[in-house]
Design a protein around this motif. Structure first.
Motif, short mmCIF file in Angstrom:
data_model
loop_
_atom_site.label_atom_id
_atom_site.label_comp_id
_atom_site.label_asym_id
_atom_site.label_seq_id
_atom_site.Cartn_x
_atom_site.Cartn_y
_atom_site.Cartn_z
N ARG A 28 26.06 50.89 39.90
CA ARG A 28 25.75 50.56 41.35
C ARG A 28 24.58 51.42 41.81
O ARG A 28 23.71 51.02 42.71
N GLN A 31 21.41 49.87 40.39
CA GLN A 31 21.48 48.67 41.32
C GLN A 31 20.60 48.92 42.67
O GLN A 31 19.91 48.07 43.01
N THR A 34 16.91 49.83 42.66
CA THR A 34 16.02 48.38 42.43
C THR A 34 15.27 48.28 44.03
O THR A 34 14.15 47.67 43.64
N THR A 97 19.17 48.17 35.23
CA THR A 97 19.49 46.89 35.65
C THR A 97 18.49 46.43 36.48
O THR A 97 17.28 47.23 36.87
N ALA A 99 17.34 43.44 39.54
CA ALA A 99 17.70 42.84 40.65
C ALA A 99 17.78 41.33 40.59
O ALA A 99 18.86 40.63 41.16
N ALA A 133 21.95 42.02 37.70
CA ALA A 133 22.51 41.69 38.98
C ALA A 133 23.92 41.15 38.96
O ALA A 133 24.69 41.84 39.83
#
Length: 158
Positions: A28, A31, A34, A97, A99, A133
């Motif tokens: 998280r 994420q 991003t 990660t 998006a 995502a």
């Protein structure tokens, strides 16, 4: 001539919700990183987060530049920040990660080599979490697994 095979061991989780709580929280963080990405040319917003051995969280995001290829990937941004803010400290786990992607993303070759160099410099391998995502998540116990035929500075001196 003989044939050899390379094999990479990794765990697959159906979604980030299936990860252990600490890993899910780190993904998280990646994420959320991003949103720090500057990607007006590729629109490929990548974030990375690392849990340092001390428990501190470090984040990085890709930063593009009109003078391609001057930009820097999220993973290398993160490694630079970690080395600067936490000199000599090892990384426990790094998550990466994007998006817009709904499959796990994998670090590019430059980032793979940079992760290997960081591990060699600090003397400890780190885990690598790769997500998108949404969708599945891959976890490797040692980031070096992504660069099985890597070379090191010692190899260059021979």
């Amino acid at each position: 001539m003989r044939h050899e095979h390379l094999h990479i061991d990794y765990q697959v989780y159906a979604t980030a919700a299936d990860l252990p709580p600490d890993d899910a929280a780190l993904l998280r963080e990646a994420q959320s990183a991003t949103a720090l990405s500057y990607a007006p040319y590729s629109n490929f917003h990548v974030g990375a987060a690392a849990r340092m051995a001390s428990g501190a969280i470090v984040r990085g995001a890709n930063q593009e530049n009109a003078s391609y290829p001057v930009g820097i990937c999220a993973e290398r941004t993160l490694l630079s920040v970690a080395a600067t803010l936490h000199p000599g400290e090892t990384i426990d786990t790094l998550a990466v990660t994007a998006a817009e992607i709904h499959e796990p993303i994998s670090p590019c070759g430059l980032c793979r080599q940079s992760m290997l160099e960081f591990q060699n410099r600090t003397g400890r391998p780190f885990r690598l979490i790769m997500g998108g995502a949404t969708g599945p998540v891959y976890v490797l116990e040692d980031a070096r697994a992504l660069l099985p035929l890597a070379f090191t500075n010692e190899d260059l001196r021979r």
